[in-house]
Design an enzyme around this catalytic site. Structure first.
Site, PDB file in Angstrom:
ATOM      1  N   ALA A 181       0.879  -1.176   0.000  1.00 23.06           N
ATOM      2  CA  ALA A 181       0.000   0.000   0.000  1.00 23.06           C
ATOM      3  C   ALA A 181       0.913   1.220   0.000  1.00 23.06           C
ATOM      4  O   ALA A 181       2.088   1.138   0.382  1.00 23.06           O
ATOM      5  CB  ALA A 181      -0.867  -0.019   1.250  1.00 23.06           C
ATOM      6  N   GLY A 210       0.519  -4.950   0.874  1.00 25.43           N
ATOM      7  CA  GLY A 210      -0.612  -5.056  -0.049  1.00 25.43           C
ATOM      8  C   GLY A 210      -0.220  -5.632  -1.403  1.00 25.43           C
ATOM      9  O   GLY A 210      -1.051  -6.238  -2.080  1.00 25.43           O
ATOM     10  N   GLU A 231      -0.122  -9.268  -0.852  1.00 27.41           N
ATOM     11  CA  GLU A 231      -1.514  -9.720  -0.699  1.00 27.41           C
ATOM     12  C   GLU A 231      -2.206  -9.808  -2.063  1.00 27.41           C
ATOM     13  O   GLU A 231      -3.043 -10.680  -2.288  1.00 27.41           O
ATOM     14  CB  GLU A 231      -2.263  -8.774   0.252  1.00 27.41           C
ATOM     15  CG  GLU A 231      -1.735  -8.918   1.679  1.00 27.41           C
ATOM     16  CD  GLU A 231      -2.288  -7.867   2.631  1.00 27.41           C
ATOM     17  OE1 GLU A 231      -2.059  -6.669   2.369  1.00 27.41           O
ATOM     18  OE2 GLU A 231      -2.935  -8.238   3.618  1.00 27.41           O
ATOM     19  N   GLU A 263       4.083  -5.291   7.682  1.00 24.04           N
ATOM     20  CA  GLU A 263       3.175  -4.354   8.366  1.00 24.04           C
ATOM     21  C   GLU A 263       3.536  -4.114   9.828  1.00 24.04           C
ATOM     22  O   GLU A 263       3.464  -2.984  10.311  1.00 24.04           O
ATOM     23  CB  GLU A 263       1.725  -4.850   8.261  1.00 24.04           C
ATOM     24  CG  GLU A 263       1.061  -4.528   6.928  1.00 24.04           C
ATOM     25  CD  GLU A 263       1.345  -5.549   5.840  1.00 24.04           C
ATOM     26  OE1 GLU A 263       2.278  -6.366   5.987  1.00 24.04           O
ATOM     27  OE2 GLU A 263       0.629  -5.526   4.826  1.00 24.04           O
TER      28      GLU A 263
HETATM   29  N1  CO8 Z   1       4.569   3.291  -0.483  1.00 22.26           N
HETATM   30  C1  CO8 Z   1       4.969   4.509  -0.943  1.00 22.26           C
HETATM   31  N2  CO8 Z   1       6.173   4.725  -1.517  1.00 22.26           N
HETATM   32  C2  CO8 Z   1       7.009   3.689  -1.613  1.00 22.26           C
HETATM   33  C3  CO8 Z   1       6.670   2.410  -1.149  1.00 22.26           C
HETATM   34  C4  CO8 Z   1       5.372   2.225  -0.561  1.00 22.26           C
HETATM   35  N3  CO8 Z   1       4.920   1.044  -0.134  1.00 22.26           N
HETATM   36  N4  CO8 Z   1       7.705   1.575  -1.381  1.00 22.26           N
HETATM   37  C5  CO8 Z   1       8.650   2.313  -1.970  1.00 22.26           C
HETATM   38  N5  CO8 Z   1       8.254   3.591  -2.118  1.00 22.26           N
HETATM   39  C6  CO8 Z   1       8.972   4.707  -2.692  1.00 22.26           C
HETATM   40  C7  CO8 Z   1      10.082   5.170  -1.774  1.00 22.26           C
HETATM   41  O1  CO8 Z   1       9.575   6.073  -0.780  1.00 22.26           O
HETATM   42  C8  CO8 Z   1      11.021   5.829  -2.759  1.00 22.26           C
HETATM   43  O2  CO8 Z   1      10.523   7.099  -3.066  1.00 22.26           O
HETATM   44  P1  CO8 Z   1      11.561   8.358  -3.179  1.00 22.26           P
HETATM   45  O3  CO8 Z   1      12.480   7.992  -4.315  1.00 22.26           O
HETATM   46  O4  CO8 Z   1      10.662   9.514  -3.493  1.00 22.26           O
HETATM   47  O5  CO8 Z   1      12.258   8.455  -1.867  1.00 22.26           O
HETATM   48  C9  CO8 Z   1      10.876   4.973  -4.008  1.00 22.26           C
HETATM   49  O6  CO8 Z   1       9.659   4.270  -3.858  1.00 22.26           O
HETATM   50  C10 CO8 Z   1      12.004   3.961  -4.154  1.00 22.26           C
HETATM   51  O7  CO8 Z   1      12.071   3.228  -2.944  1.00 22.26           O
HETATM   52  P2  CO8 Z   1      13.433   3.027  -2.113  1.00 22.26           P
HETATM   53  O8  CO8 Z   1      14.338   4.178  -2.334  1.00 22.26           O
HETATM   54  O9  CO8 Z   1      13.051   2.723  -0.701  1.00 22.26           O
HETATM   55  O10 CO8 Z   1      14.012   1.752  -2.868  1.00 22.26           O
HETATM   56  P3  CO8 Z   1      14.970   0.639  -2.234  1.00 22.26           P
HETATM   57  O11 CO8 Z   1      15.420  -0.185  -3.364  1.00 22.26           O
HETATM   58  O12 CO8 Z   1      16.005   1.246  -1.363  1.00 22.26           O
HETATM   59  O13 CO8 Z   1      14.024  -0.234  -1.278  1.00 22.26           O
HETATM   60  C11 CO8 Z   1      12.024  -1.458  -0.717  1.00 22.26           C
HETATM   61  C12 CO8 Z   1      12.961  -0.958  -1.848  1.00 22.26           C
HETATM   62  C13 CO8 Z   1      12.755  -2.478   0.143  1.00 22.26           C
HETATM   63  C14 CO8 Z   1      10.817  -2.110  -1.383  1.00 22.26           C
HETATM   64  C15 CO8 Z   1      11.603  -0.242   0.143  1.00 22.26           C
HETATM   65  O14 CO8 Z   1      11.149   0.797  -0.718  1.00 22.26           O
HETATM   66  C16 CO8 Z   1      10.514  -0.549   1.117  1.00 22.26           C
HETATM   67  O15 CO8 Z   1      10.761  -1.131   2.154  1.00 22.26           O
HETATM   68  N6  CO8 Z   1       9.268  -0.128   0.782  1.00 22.26           N
HETATM   69  C17 CO8 Z   1       8.143  -0.302   1.666  1.00 22.26           C
HETATM   70  C18 CO8 Z   1       7.645  -1.739   1.660  1.00 22.26           C
HETATM   71  C19 CO8 Z   1       6.526  -1.902   2.657  1.00 22.26           C
HETATM   72  O16 CO8 Z   1       6.673  -1.731   3.848  1.00 22.26           O
HETATM   73  N7  CO8 Z   1       5.331  -2.277   2.156  1.00 22.26           N
HETATM   74  C20 CO8 Z   1       4.149  -2.498   2.966  1.00 22.26           C
HETATM   75  C21 CO8 Z   1       3.341  -1.240   3.058  1.00 22.26           C
HETATM   76  S1  CO8 Z   1       2.012  -1.390   4.231  1.00 22.26           S
HETATM   77  C22 CO8 Z   1       0.835  -2.252   3.408  1.00 22.26           C
HETATM   78  O17 CO8 Z   1       0.987  -2.656   2.293  1.00 22.26           O
HETATM   79  C23 CO8 Z   1      -0.430  -2.493   4.173  1.00 22.26           C
HETATM   80  C24 CO8 Z   1      -1.558  -3.054   3.292  1.00 22.26           C
HETATM   81  C25 CO8 Z   1      -2.863  -3.040   4.067  1.00 22.26           C
HETATM   82  C26 CO8 Z   1      -3.254  -1.635   4.412  1.00 22.26           C
HETATM   83  C27 CO8 Z   1      -4.590  -1.522   5.024  1.00 22.26           C
HETATM   84  C28 CO8 Z   1      -4.769  -0.070   5.454  1.00 22.26           C
HETATM   85  C29 CO8 Z   1      -6.141   0.408   5.661  1.00 22.26           C
END
Ligand code: CO8
Length: 258
Positions: free
Chosen positions: A64, A109, A112, A132
């Site tokens: 998400a 997400g 999922e 999460e």
């Molecule tokens: N959301 C928003 N932006 C994201 C996300 C995300 N999930 N993942 C990556 N990005 C963005 C980063 O912020 C970054 O943006 P910017 O260049 O502007 O800083 C860009 O994408 C590139 O990402 P990274 O620089 O972090 O790239 P890396 O190669 O260093 O790392 C990763 C890649 C490991 C995937 C890392 O980006 C990461 O950990 N991302 C988050 C993964 C995560 O935690 N996902 C779960 C999110 S929570 C969820 O999905 C809950 C679902 C249910 C919700 C129910 C709510 C009501």
């Protein structure tokens, strides 16, 4: 229909939906959830099999959209959670088979979404998990329910509680994906799989899927009953006559989907 964050490509009987938000590693914000839901519904009408994937070679869907989650009030969070669940339920109950081509990060997400698909292929750089709890939340798009059904309670609890990341080789070993293919070939493998599925009797495929997916949520006796009912219904289709006829005439069947 044209979408901002979803690319739609049709090739023969297979439609591919690609989540395309490279600036956020294809993370599912509210608008993308809405578009994907619409795109899945539309594609289900017109294709024989669907592929879901992410744009680029780095991410399937990184989850998400965390920046959106961070801004939400509880009142905004509820509709978003319901929309996400609706998308995953729609994918899982899609009458056409849906194959995920996991071509990189599939977290939260995004994972999922892959879990809601019927089959999964992955390239070696794919990494999957439910992070999460590291964000102070829990999976909200069906992960706590679909993951244990796929890999068992213990391993699902381990993945959810420790937020462990699983690479493609491990995912294959524990039954999270069906195929691991060389780099850059997840989509090609998904297409091969989708074409194999598209060649099968469509109504039979639909009810076989329903028997497995719905049956898993039922006691065995009720699941077997469901299988019996669907199987009886299928003995009324034109396709079952065509299947037998084609076999006896040593030719490929021409399915009508009825
Ligand atoms: N959301 C928003 N932006 C994201 C996300 C995300 N999930 N993942 C990556 N990005 C963005 C980063 O912020 C970054 O943006 P910017 O260049 O502007 O800083 C860009 O994408 C590139 O990402 P990274 O620089 O972090 O790239 P890396 O190669 O260093 O790392 C990763 C890649 C490991 C995937 C890392 O980006 C990461 O950990 N991302 C988050 C993964 C995560 O935690 N996902 C779960 C999110 S929570 C969820 O999905 C809950 C679902 C249910 C919700 C129910 C709510 C009501």
């Amino acid at each position: 229909m044209a979408y901002e964050n979803i690319q739609v490509s049709r090739e023969g009987p297979v439609t591919t939906l690609t989540v395309n938000r490279p600036k956020a590693l294809n993370a599912l914000n509210s608008a993308t959830l809405r578009e994907l839901l619409q795109a899945v519904r539309e594609a289900a009408e017109s294709c024989r099999a669907l592929i879901l994937t992410g744009a680029g070679e780095k991410a399937f869907v990184a989850g998400a959209d965390i920046s959106e989650l961070a801004r939400q009030t509880p009142l905004q969070a509820r509709p978003l959670a319901l929309r996400g669940q609706k998308l995953m339920n729609t994918v899982e109950s899609c009458p056409k088979p849906v194959v995920a081509a996991v071509n990189g990060f599939a977290f939260g997400g995004g994972f999922e979404l892959a879990l809601a698909c019927h089959l999964r292929t992955a390239s070696p750089n794919a990494v999957m998990g439910l992070p999460e709890v590291t964000l102070g939340i829990i999976p909200g798009y069906g992960g706590t329910q679909r993951l244990p059904r796929l890999v068992g309670k213990g391993r699902a609890l381990e993945m959810i509680l420790t937020a462990a990341r699983v690479d493609a080789a491990e995912a294959l070993r524990i039954g999270l994906i069906e195929r691991m293919v060389p780099a850059g070939e997840a989509q090609k493998a998904a297409r091969e799989l989708a074409l194999t599925l598209a060649a099968k009797a469509p109504v039979a495929l639909r009810y076989a899927k329903e028997a497995v997916v719905k049956g898993l949520a039922l006691p065995l006796e009720d699941g077997v009953r469901l299988e019996g009912d669907l199987s009886t219904f299928l003995r009324t289709t034109e396709d079952r006559l065509e299947g037998a006829k084609a076999f006896l005439e040593k030719r490929k069947p021409r399915w009508q989907g009825r």
